[in-house]
Design a protein around this motif. Structure first.
Motif, mmCIF file in Angstrom:
data_model
loop_
_atom_site.group_PDB
_atom_site.id
_atom_site.type_symbol
_atom_site.label_atom_id
_atom_site.label_comp_id
_atom_site.label_asym_id
_atom_site.label_seq_id
_atom_site.Cartn_x
_atom_site.Cartn_y
_atom_site.Cartn_z
ATOM 1 N N TYR A 95 -1.723 14.775 2.038
ATOM 2 C CA TYR A 95 -1.786 13.504 1.322
ATOM 3 C C TYR A 95 -0.718 12.544 1.840
ATOM 4 O O TYR A 95 -0.999 11.376 2.131
ATOM 5 C CB TYR A 95 -1.602 13.721 -0.190
ATOM 6 C CG TYR A 95 -1.513 12.425 -0.960
ATOM 7 C CD1 TYR A 95 -2.653 11.714 -1.280
ATOM 8 C CD2 TYR A 95 -0.284 11.902 -1.346
ATOM 9 C CE1 TYR A 95 -2.586 10.514 -1.979
ATOM 10 C CE2 TYR A 95 -0.207 10.712 -2.037
ATOM 11 C CZ TYR A 95 -1.356 10.031 -2.356
ATOM 12 O OH TYR A 95 -1.288 8.841 -3.023
ATOM 13 N N LEU A 96 0.506 13.024 1.966
ATOM 14 C CA LEU A 96 1.597 12.156 2.401
ATOM 15 C C LEU A 96 1.397 11.679 3.837
ATOM 16 O O LEU A 96 1.644 10.512 4.160
ATOM 17 C CB LEU A 96 2.934 12.873 2.250
ATOM 18 C CG LEU A 96 3.380 13.116 0.813
ATOM 19 C CD1 LEU A 96 4.618 13.991 0.785
ATOM 20 C CD2 LEU A 96 3.640 11.801 0.116
ATOM 21 N N PHE A 110 0.827 -1.209 0.000
ATOM 22 C CA PHE A 110 0.000 0.000 0.000
ATOM 23 C C PHE A 110 0.862 1.261 0.000
ATOM 24 O O PHE A 110 0.547 2.239 -0.679
ATOM 25 C CB PHE A 110 -0.952 0.017 1.200
ATOM 26 C CG PHE A 110 -2.157 -0.867 1.016
ATOM 27 C CD1 PHE A 110 -2.992 -0.718 -0.075
ATOM 28 C CD2 PHE A 110 -2.464 -1.852 1.936
ATOM 29 C CE1 PHE A 110 -4.097 -1.521 -0.251
ATOM 30 C CE2 PHE A 110 -3.565 -2.664 1.773
ATOM 31 C CZ PHE A 110 -4.390 -2.499 0.677
ATOM 32 N N GLN A 111 1.964 1.250 0.750
ATOM 33 C CA GLN A 111 2.834 2.419 0.765
ATOM 34 C C GLN A 111 3.486 2.644 -0.601
ATOM 35 O O GLN A 111 3.602 3.784 -1.055
ATOM 36 C CB GLN A 111 3.908 2.268 1.847
ATOM 37 C CG GLN A 111 3.350 2.464 3.229
ATOM 38 C CD GLN A 111 4.415 2.354 4.297
ATOM 39 O OE1 GLN A 111 5.527 1.891 4.056
ATOM 40 N NE2 GLN A 111 4.068 2.771 5.498
ATOM 41 N N TYR A 155 1.635 9.488 -5.788
ATOM 42 C CA TYR A 155 2.170 10.816 -5.495
ATOM 43 C C TYR A 155 3.192 11.234 -6.554
ATOM 44 O O TYR A 155 3.157 12.360 -7.047
ATOM 45 C CB TYR A 155 2.811 10.836 -4.109
ATOM 46 C CG TYR A 155 3.467 12.152 -3.793
ATOM 47 C CD1 TYR A 155 2.701 13.243 -3.401
ATOM 48 C CD2 TYR A 155 4.833 12.320 -3.916
ATOM 49 C CE1 TYR A 155 3.296 14.462 -3.130
ATOM 50 C CE2 TYR A 155 5.433 13.521 -3.648
ATOM 51 C CZ TYR A 155 4.655 14.601 -3.256
ATOM 52 O OH TYR A 155 5.236 15.804 -3.008
ATOM 53 N N SER A 197 -1.514 11.453 5.507
ATOM 54 C CA SER A 197 -2.690 10.589 5.638
ATOM 55 C C SER A 197 -2.457 9.217 5.004
ATOM 56 O O SER A 197 -2.908 8.194 5.537
ATOM 57 C CB SER A 197 -3.914 11.258 5.032
ATOM 58 O OG SER A 197 -3.740 11.459 3.653
ATOM 59 N N THR A 198 -1.727 9.156 3.884
ATOM 60 C CA THR A 198 -1.492 7.851 3.271
ATOM 61 C C THR A 198 -0.559 6.993 4.110
ATOM 62 O O THR A 198 -0.644 5.764 4.068
ATOM 63 C CB THR A 198 -0.928 7.992 1.848
ATOM 64 O OG1 THR A 198 0.260 8.787 1.894
ATOM 65 C CG2 THR A 198 -1.945 8.594 0.913
ATOM 66 N N ALA A 199 0.320 7.617 4.879
ATOM 67 C CA ALA A 199 1.176 6.836 5.774
ATOM 68 C C ALA A 199 0.335 6.132 6.835
ATOM 69 O O ALA A 199 0.569 4.970 7.159
ATOM 70 C CB ALA A 199 2.211 7.738 6.429
ATOM 71 N N ILE A 251 -3.034 5.577 6.570
ATOM 72 C CA ILE A 251 -4.013 4.714 5.891
ATOM 73 C C ILE A 251 -3.370 3.387 5.482
ATOM 74 O O ILE A 251 -4.021 2.336 5.543
ATOM 75 C CB ILE A 251 -4.616 5.444 4.678
ATOM 76 C CG1 ILE A 251 -5.529 6.572 5.152
ATOM 77 C CG2 ILE A 251 -5.390 4.500 3.778
ATOM 78 C CD1 ILE A 251 -6.013 7.472 4.050
ATOM 79 N N SER A 252 -2.100 3.413 5.081
ATOM 80 C CA SER A 252 -1.445 2.171 4.667
ATOM 81 C C SER A 252 -1.318 1.178 5.817
ATOM 82 O O SER A 252 -1.251 -0.025 5.582
ATOM 83 C CB SER A 252 -0.080 2.458 4.060
ATOM 84 O OG SER A 252 0.784 2.991 5.032
ATOM 85 N N PHE A 292 0.797 4.198 -2.831
ATOM 86 C CA PHE A 292 0.548 5.614 -2.532
ATOM 87 C C PHE A 292 1.704 6.507 -2.983
ATOM 88 O O PHE A 292 1.482 7.609 -3.489
ATOM 89 C CB PHE A 292 0.289 5.811 -1.038
ATOM 90 C CG PHE A 292 -1.045 5.272 -0.580
ATOM 91 C CD1 PHE A 292 -2.185 5.451 -1.341
ATOM 92 C CD2 PHE A 292 -1.159 4.590 0.619
ATOM 93 C CE1 PHE A 292 -3.413 4.966 -0.922
ATOM 94 C CE2 PHE A 292 -2.377 4.100 1.047
ATOM 95 C CZ PHE A 292 -3.507 4.291 0.269
ATOM 96 N N LEU A 335 -5.390 -0.048 6.230
ATOM 97 C CA LEU A 335 -6.036 -0.800 5.149
ATOM 98 C C LEU A 335 -5.900 -2.322 5.253
ATOM 99 O O LEU A 335 -6.840 -3.033 4.908
ATOM 100 C CB LEU A 335 -5.518 -0.325 3.790
ATOM 101 C CG LEU A 335 -6.205 0.920 3.229
ATOM 102 C CD1 LEU A 335 -5.546 1.323 1.919
ATOM 103 C CD2 LEU A 335 -7.674 0.706 3.028
#
Length: 127
Positions: free
Chosen positions: A35-36, A11-12, A19, A38-40, A42-43, A15, A46
């Motif tokens: 974004y950076l 996932f990382q 990006y 939140s994706t850290a 979220i990964s 993402f 998930l």
């Protein structure tokens, strides 16, 4: 546990690829930062979601092959050769460390050479 770690890494990577492809040239720095960050997070969350297509692809059971057990290890030690007793991962790690240490020393030497060749100046700024 290893299944979770593999999914987090995938996932990382996904993402970061999104990006790099779409957001790296944008000038909305606040949105890029959100974004950076939140994706850290979220990964890591998930993989806890149970998505049926991912469960079909990633097996829950892993076959583990255990080493053979010998009753008389002295015979095996005598027959083993040098290349079987060397841990190649350690050799690769030490080689990489030495290579980057040599590169670091060479670049540090260049900086010191430039300082001695051209000297240094102290600049004071008056406001």
């Amino acid at each position: 546990m290893i299944n979770y770690i593999i999914q987090v890494i995938l996932f990382q990577v996904l993402f970061v690829a999104v990006y790099d492809l779409f957001l790296s040239k944008e000038t909305f720095f606040v949105k890029n930062r959100w974004y950076l960050l939140s994706t850290a997070v979220i990964s890591f969350l998930l993989p806890f979601l149970k998505i049926p297509t991912i469960q079909k692809v990633v097996k829950q059971e892993y076959p583990i092959l255990l080493p053979e057990v010998f009753l008389s290890p002295q015979n095996i030690i005598e027959k083993s050769t040098f290349y079987q007793s060397v841990n190649y991962l350690d050799v690769l790690f030490i080689t990489g460390c030495l290579l980057f240490f040599i590169i670091f020393i060479l670049k540090l030497q260049r900086i010191i050479h430039l300082i001695f060749k051209y000297g240094s100046e102290k600049k004071t700024y008056i406001n």
